[in-house]
Design a protein around this motif. Structure first.
Motif: not given
Length: 506
Positions: A219-226, A247-257
């Motif tokens: 569970i995280s923001r999908l950013f580079y620093n994460k 895996f179960i992944i929750a979160g959104t951000g520019p790396k989602a694609i």
């Protein structure tokens, strides 16, 4: 003594995150302890103006233009009239800013010092010293913290980073960690059906067999620093070597694609579930579906989410960066370097440890509950307020920190920052050859704007807001006392209030 406090940051609900949760929980506990707290943030879609949250927490949503990651466009001076109006209406005494990248935070601290208010800043992040973004951020932080009364950091690593970035005296920086509401992050083992089952079959839970499915939660923001890039590279390798893992992944951000493309490329749709963004109150429901929590962050000042995961009974795999090693004891975590190979290896070790029953995850919740408490955080923050307000003398401030059982949180220069303009200019002038002159110019303009506002928008024209009524309950002797008694303050209501109550009843 009670204070009127304004918490200010661009980061607040409905946006999920650690800073947002920290501000809300700290504010709620300070209100329970008898203080008045308001929050000033920018407007969100559907949220403009004044809102009231649980416990009478008032939130001002100021309509400013948002440019990046819910951060407002720096206005420097145009925020001053609105800020001054709110501060006078609410009779604010202490302004407490949060987050290094919050424009509202930096501007509010500048304006608060111009108005003669005490200020505190809490840093929740780590920054480097080499790239252009970090250099500019550090210079801005140096500008703001040159005239702040006290600084709070969420970990000792964060403190070291902030002291270096802003050239601070280490004695004016406190270390007060984040916390979690353990009751909101209970594992499935605390549900009634599971408890009844364990009562019938006491002892440790059964081991996961070699063919049982192990679920890894992210569970995280999908950013580079994460560390999303590391996650994308590691998932196919982890799943290839462990057929009964998903895996179960929750979160959104520019790396989602990029994450979605990895799943498509490796045909992992049946083994990787993407939930998208989840609300903070839904985080626990996602976490309890898993056995392992994976946190591949590249930089982290504290990492509240891993405490929440451990409270839910998950074994934590995380990178050894920033303040993360300070957060949880060794038996709850499996550490890895921020590298693809090491993350894969650490995750495989965690899977093997769970299968052989080496890790007692059913004990994690009660252990976390004893380690972290928002009431404790509020008490320690309150002591910082006492120090900068002069309630505690300089010697008491130091002595109390030394007697705090290893807590260096309140070692600070209690209320030494002068409000005199010439003294403020001296502090800003030392920020650099060119930056110092620019900072002094900003302070002078801000002071002139304050004088103009005092003349053309006098305080007498600003209505004072009514305070939210405090909770009242009856103690064991059937006496009505202030609602803050249950948190240790135990202040009785004023004699005037009691006299009015008797008159009303008669």
């Amino acid at each position: 003594m009670p204070y009127n406090i304004a918490m200010i940051s661009d980061n607040f609900f409905p946006q999920p995150g650690g800073v947002e949760s920290h501000m809300y929980q700290l504010s709620s506990k300070l209100i329970d302890r008898g203080h008045k707290v308001i929050i000033i943030t920018h407007a969100y879609t559907g949220r403009t103006g004044v809102r009231y949250l649980t416990n009478g927490l008032k939130v001002y949503h100021v309509p400013f233009f948002v440019i990046y990651r819910e951060t407002t466009f720096p206005t420097v001076f145009s925020f001053f009239p609105i800020f001054r109006n709110i501060v006078i209406r609410e009779q604010i005494e202490i302004v407490h800013g949060h987050a290094s990248l919050s424009s509202l935070c930096h501007e509010a601290i500048l304006h608060a010092r111009t108005m003669g208010l005490r200020t505190v800043f809490t840093d929740h992040s780590l920054f480097g010293f080499a790239d252009a973004a970090s250099i500019l951020t550090n210079k801005l932080l140096k500008f703001t913290l040159s005239d702040v009364d006290h600084v709070i950091c969420v970990s000792h690593t964060c403190k070291e980073n902030t002291v270096l970035r802003a050239s601070l005296d280490p004695l004016m920086v406190s270390v007060i960690p984040n916390a979690v509401v353990a009751e909101n992050f209970q594992p499935l083992s605390h549900t009634s059906s599971y408890t009844q089952h364990r009562r019938d079959a006491p002892g440790p839970p059964p081991r996961l067999g070699p063919h049982d499915t192990i679920t890894i939660v992210v569970i995280s923001r999908l950013f580079y620093n994460k560390g999303t890039d590391l996650l994308i590279a590691a998932i196919p390798r982890i799943l290839a070597s462990n057929p009964n893992v998903r895996f179960i992944i929750a979160g959104t951000g520019p790396k989602a694609i990029d994450l979605e493309q990895m799943i498509e490329r490796n045909v992992l749709q049946d083994r990787v579930l993407l939930l998208g963004p989840v609300r903070h109150e839904e985080v626990r429901d996602v976490m309890v579906r898993g056995h392992i929590y994976l946190h591949p962050s590249l930089t982290e000042a504290f990492g509240t989410v891993i405490v929440e995961a451990a409270s839910c009974g998950l074994y934590v795999v995380c990178t050894r960066v920033g303040g993360i090693p300070e957060v949880l004891p060794r038996h709850m975590t499996e550490f890895a370097k921020p590298e693809e190979d090491d993350i894969v290896t650490a995750t495989n070790r965690a899977i093997a440890a769970l299968r052989v029953g080496k890790v007692r995850t059913e004990l994690f919740h009660n252990q976390v509950k004893q380690m972290y408490s928002w009431t404790d955080v509020a008490q320690r923050t309150e002591r910082v307020y006492d120090g900068i307000s002069g309630v505690l003398s300089h010697d008491e401030f130091y002595q109390g920190a030394g007697a705090g059982g290893g807590w260096s949180a309140t070692r600070g220069r209690a209320g030494v920052q002068s409000f005199a303009l010439i003294e403020r200019l001296k502090r800003y002038y030392g920020c650099g050859i060119w930056a110092g002159k620019l900072f002094c110019l900003c302070v002078i303009v801000d002071y002139l704007l304050f004088v103009i506002l005092e003349i053309f928008a006098p305080r007498s024209r600003i209505d004072i807001a009514r305070n939210w009524p405090k909770k009242v309950f009856k103690d064991s002797k059937d006496k009505e006392v202030d609602g803050s008694k249950d948190t240790g303050i135990g202040r009785k209501r004023s004699a005037r209030h009691r006299r009015e109550q008797r008159e009303d009843s008669s």
